[in-house]
Design a protein around this motif. Structure first.
Motif: not given
Length: 264
Positions: A169-179
């Motif tokens: 499975f390829g890389e995934v980037k998510l922005v968390n609640f520190n945004d």
């Protein structure tokens, strides 16, 4: 509350519109076959959930206060996207000593989605960062992982069969609640303090063994046999509230099963 969103300039929802282009190539020679498909998909007026507007907003804060609401989010048509991708499947079959049957398969999907346009209404013009901010954009883009590759081996002899499959499975980037609401996502060597949750590529292994009786088949197996998980992150900052978000192979770990099949 939803029907009163019109008072805030949020228009009535309408259908999403999509346009697809695809072309493929197929090649077969004796025991080998290959299929490659190319595609381009555009979607207009995607329905998304906006960021949160608060009652101190200079444009609609008074409207929210009049509705006795301190914060609100809305479903709205706000985004146009386009996706380019490739699907490829290669297979090879071989028989050894007229009884050992092998099937090898290699399959991969590679695609890239981009957000072409984010649009608001006149009342919220200039608030695109809130209307559909960086955090929401990352979640939308992660809905179509950039790559998934699997290699499988199927073996059978007489009534016995076995399936072994490896998947990356390829890389995934998510922005968390520190945004912090900025257009720029910060990265750090400490995954518990930065606002970007990076899920590195992962491999899983699936295995199934079975036997065909006269009118009954028995299969035992496991998915994610080696109990792989996505990279851990701060549970207080993830969307799921757990150590992982629902990405890649999920967060259920290994799954074991047994199946009986009947022929009538």
């Amino acid at each position: 509350m939803l029907f009163r969103s019109r008072e805030l300039g949020i228009p009535k929802l309408k259908q999403e519109k999509s346009l697809n282009y695809a072309a493929g190539i197929t090649f077969t020679k004796k025991a080998f076959s290959a299929t490659i498909d190319f595609y381009h998909v555009t979607i207009e007026d995607r329905i998304v959930l906006t960021g949160t507007f608060y009652d101190d907003d200079p444009e609609i804060g008074a409207d929210l206060q009049a509705l006795n609401v301190s914060a609100a989010q809305f479903f709205t048509n706000a985004v146009n996207t386009s996706t380019d991708g490739i699907d490829a499947v290669l297979t090879y079959n071989i028989m050894i000593k007229d009884k050992h049957k092998f099937n090898f398969s290699l399959a991969g999907n590679f695609n890239k989605m981009k957000i072409d346009k984010i649009y608001t209404n006149d009342k919220l013009s200039g608030k695109e960062v809130i209307y559909f901010g960086v955090r929401e954009q990352y979640f939308l883009l992660a809905s179509a992982p950039s790559s998934k590759v699997s290699f499988g081996i199927n073996y059978s002899i007489n009534h016995f069969f076995a399936d072994l499959r490896f998947t990356q499975f390829g890389e995934v980037k998510l922005v968390n609640f520190n945004d912090n609401g900025d257009d720029v996502v910060t990265e750090s060597s400490d995954p518990y303090t930065n606002e970007l949750d990076l899920y590195k590529p992962k491999f899983t292994t699936d295995l199934a063994l079975g036997y065909n009786f006269k009118n009954v088949s028995l299969t035992v197996g496991a998915t994610n046999l080696l109990n792989q998980y996505p990279d851990p992150h701060d549970p207080g900052l993830t969307e799921s509230g757990g150590t992982w978000d629902a990405v890649q192979m999920g967060f259920a770990g290994s799954f074991y099963y047994a199946k009986l099949g009947f022929k009538f």
